[in-house]
Design an enzyme around this catalytic site. Structure first.
Site: not given
Length: 526
Positions: A380-381, A384, A409, A435-436, A464
Site C-alpha cells: 500500500h505504500d 513511497k 505516492h 487508502h488515503h 494503516d
C-alpha cells in the site's frame, strides 16, 4: 370375458426348474409392466402367461389398471414403467387412445413401450392407429398365444432397454459437462476435492444423500508420498486434513494400491472403488469411494471421462497456484524492500495485513476475499519508493510543498501495479490509490466519499492509521491504546467508515493481540 377378448394358448412344454445361479441372476430390479384393461380375466391370463420369466437377469413386476383414469394415476406415480399393455375400448371407445396421448404429450414419456391390444379391431383400425398415435405395437387379443405374448413383451423390453441406456448415457454426459464446469470454478484444493465427491454422486445416479449415508468417500492430494485428505464423507470425515497413511482401513489401502497399478489408474471391485493420478506438477491425487451399487460398463465409461476432466482441473489448479504463489512472493518482497527504507516502522506491513484480514472477516467478506486483501494490502505504500528520504524520514512537520510531494505516492504506486492482469495485483493497485481517502470526502487523491471508496480501501485506511498511531514514528511517539481508540471514536463517520470503527472498538483485544504478535523485538508499548 367375451369371445372377442379371448386369449388363446398354445401348448408349451413345462418350464424347466431354475438353478440357484439363474435365481441369483434374476435378482436385479424388476421390469415394471402395466396392464390396462377393463376385463379382470385379461389381467389374470396375461400375468399367468409370462410370470416366472426374466429378461437380462431381471424378473417382471406387474401393475394393474382397470380404467383409463386408474392408469393415469399409476403412470404418474411410476416413472420407470417399461411396458404398457393397453386395451383400446374401456370406459369409452377410445379410452386407450386417450391414454396414449396422456403418456406421450402430457407426461412427455417417450421411453415406455406401448403395446395396444384390442378385441374389437374395428373400433381402432391398425393402419389409422399406427399412423396417428405413438404406439410401438398393435395386437389383436385373439392372436396372442403364449409364444407371441412372450415375443411381444421381450421385444418391447429390449427396445425400452436400448432407449433408456442411450438416455442414461446422454444424461451422464450432461452431468459430466455440468460437473466439469463446477470443478473448474473451484479455486482451492479443498473445494475441488469436495466438488469431485459431490459430482460423483450425481454421475453415478445415487440418491442425493448417498455419499453421506449409503456410501463413503474421500479425495486426497500431496507430493512425495505425503498426500493429505482434502474432503471426505461418511466414515472418512474424521480424516480430513490428515495424511492418507493414517487411515487404518486396510481394504481402502489395498484398493488404492491396486488403482496405482492400473493403466488408467481406476480400480473397482465389490463396491470399493479407487482412482489415482499423478499431476504434471508431481502431486499424487486419490479418490476413494464405497457404494452399494455395482458399476456397469456405462458407469465405467462415464467415470473415465469424468476423471480425465478432474485431472485437468487439478493440473490447472496446481499451475495457477504456482503462478499465484510466485506473485505473492514478489508482492511481499517488494513491500518488505519498501519497508526497509523506514526502519522505525518495524513490522508495519505484516501488522497492517493482519489487521486488514481481521477487519475483512468481521465486516462480512468471505475467507477467500479476506486472504486476497491480506496480501494485496502489503504494497500500500509502494509509491513511497519515489519519495526522497529527506521527506520520507523527516522528524518534524512537513511543509505544504513536502506534503504535496508525499501525496503523489498513491499515484506512483498505482501506476506501477495497475497494468497487471493478476486480480491480486490489481486489487493492490486500487488499495494504493484509495487508502488515503476519507469517509467524509476530505481525503486524497480523488476526494471520494462514503461508499464511493471501495471496501478494500476503507479497510486499509483503518488498518494503516491504527498501526501508524500505535507505533513510534520519526514524527511522533507511539500513542497509548486509550488514545488510539479515542481517536477512532472521534473520527467515526469522518475519517473512517463507521461500521469498520465499530468492529475495531468491539474487538479491541484481538487487534491488540496482533500488535503484540508482530511488534518489533524490544519495542515497548506505553
Amino acid at each position: 370375458m367375451n369371445d372377442a377378448d379371448e386369449i388363446l394358448f398354445k401348448d408349451e412344454p413345462p418350464e424347466p426348474p431354475r438353478s440357484p445361479e439363474d435365481q441369483t441372476a434374476a435378482a436385479g430390479e424388476p421390469w415394471k409392466i402395466l396392464i390396462v384393461d377393463d376385463e379382470a380375466d385379461v389381467h389374470s391370463v396375461t400375468t399367468f402367461m409370462i410370470r416366472g420369466l426374466d429378461y437380462l437377469g431381471r424378473r417382471f413386476q406387474f401393475f394393474h389398471a382397470y380404467s383409463g383414469g386408474e392408469a393415469r394415476r399409476i403412470l404418474a406415480e411410476q416413472q420407470d414403467l417399461a411396458v404398457v399393455l393397453l386395451d383400446v375400448v374401456m370406459e369409452s371407445d377410445d379410452s386407450g387412445l386417450q391414454l396414449v396421448h396422456f403418456i406421450r404429450e402430457e407426461l412427455k414419456n417417450r421411453s415406455v413401450r406401448i403395446v395396444l391390444r384390442t378385441g374389437q379391431p374395428g373400433k381402432a383400425p391398425a393402419a389409422k392407429v399406427i399412423l396417428e398415435y405413438d404406439i410401438n405395437d398393435y395386437k389383436e387379443k385373439t392372436e396372442l398365444t403364449l409364444d407371441k405374448m412372450l415375443v411381444t413383451v421381450i421385444s418391447a423390453l429390449r427396445s425400452y432397454h436400448f432407449i433408456t441406456t442411450i438416455e442414461n448415457n446422454r444424461l451422464g454426459l450432461k452431468k459430466i459437462i455440468e460437473a466439469s464446469a463446477d470443478i473448474f470454478e473451484r479455486q482451492s484444493l479443498q473445494k475441488l476435492g469436495s466438488g469431485v465427491l459431490s459430482q460423483l454422486t450425481s454421475i453415478l445416479r445415487l440418491h442425493d444423500d448417498a455419499l453421506g449415508k449409503g456410501a463413503s468417500g474421500l479425495t486426497a492430494s500431496g507430493a512425495n508420498g505425503q498426500s493429505v485428505v482434502l474432503a471426505a464423507t461418511g466414515q472418512f470425515c474424521r480424516y480430513v486434513n490428515r495424511p492418507v497413511g493414517e487411515i487404518d482401513t486396510e481394504l481402502m489401502n489395498t484398493t488404492l494400491r491396486l488403482a496405482q497399478s492400473q493403466r488408467h489408474g481406476f480400480y473397482c471391485q465389490d463396491g470399493k472403488c479407487a482412482w489415482y493420478f499423478k499431476s504434471q506438477t508431481g502431486s499424487e491425487n486419490f479418490l476413494y469411494f464405497e457404494i452399494d451399487k455395482e458399476l456397469d460398463e456405462n458407469d465405467h465409461d462415464l467415470l473415465e471421462l469424468f476423471f480425465t476432466n478432474v485431472s485437468l482441473a487439478f493440473d490447472n489448479l496446481f499451475l495457477n497456484k504456482g503462478i499465484e504463489d510466485t506473485q505473492k512472493e514478489i508482492i511481499f518482497q517488494i513491500a518488505e524492500t519498501m519497508e526497509c527504507r523506514s526502519a522505525e516502522t518495524g513490522s508495519h506491513v505484516r501488522r497492517v495485513a493482519e489487521y486488514a484480514y481481521l477487519l475483512a472477516l468481521k465486516s462480512g467478506l468471505g475467507e477467500e476475499e479476506a486472504e486476497m486483501l491480506k496480501l494485496a494490502s502489503t504494497p500500500h505504500d509502494l509509491g513511497k519508493i519515489g519519495i526522497p528520504d529527506s521527506i520520507l524520514n523527516k522528524p518534524g512537520p512537513l511543509t505544504p510543498e513536502e506534503y504535496s510531494i508525499i501525496k503523489t505516492h498513491v499515484y506512483r504506486g498505482h501506476d506501477l501495479l495497475i497494468n497487471s492482469s493478476s486480480p491480486i495485483v490489481r486489487a493492490a493497485a486500487r488499495i494504493v490509490l484509495q487508502h488515503h481517502e476519507r469517509w467524509d470526502g476530505q481525503g486524497y487523491p480523488q476526494g471520494l466519499k462514503g461508499e464511493e471508496i471501495h471496501i478494500h480501501g476503507r479497510i486499509i485506511s483503518v488498518a494503516d492509521v491504527l498501526d501508524a498511531l500505535s507505533n513510534r514514528r520519526v514524527y511522533h511517539e507511539a500513542w497509548s491504546w486509550e488514545e488510539v481508540f479515542v481517536h477512532f471514536r472521534e473520527q467515526r463517520g469522518k475519517h473512517f467508515d463507521p461500521q469498520l470503527v465499530d468492529i475495531l472498538l468491539d474487538h479491541q483485544e484481538e487487534f491488540k493481540a496482533i500488535w503484540s504478535r508482530y511488534n518489533a523485538v524490544g519495542m515497548q508499548f506505553p
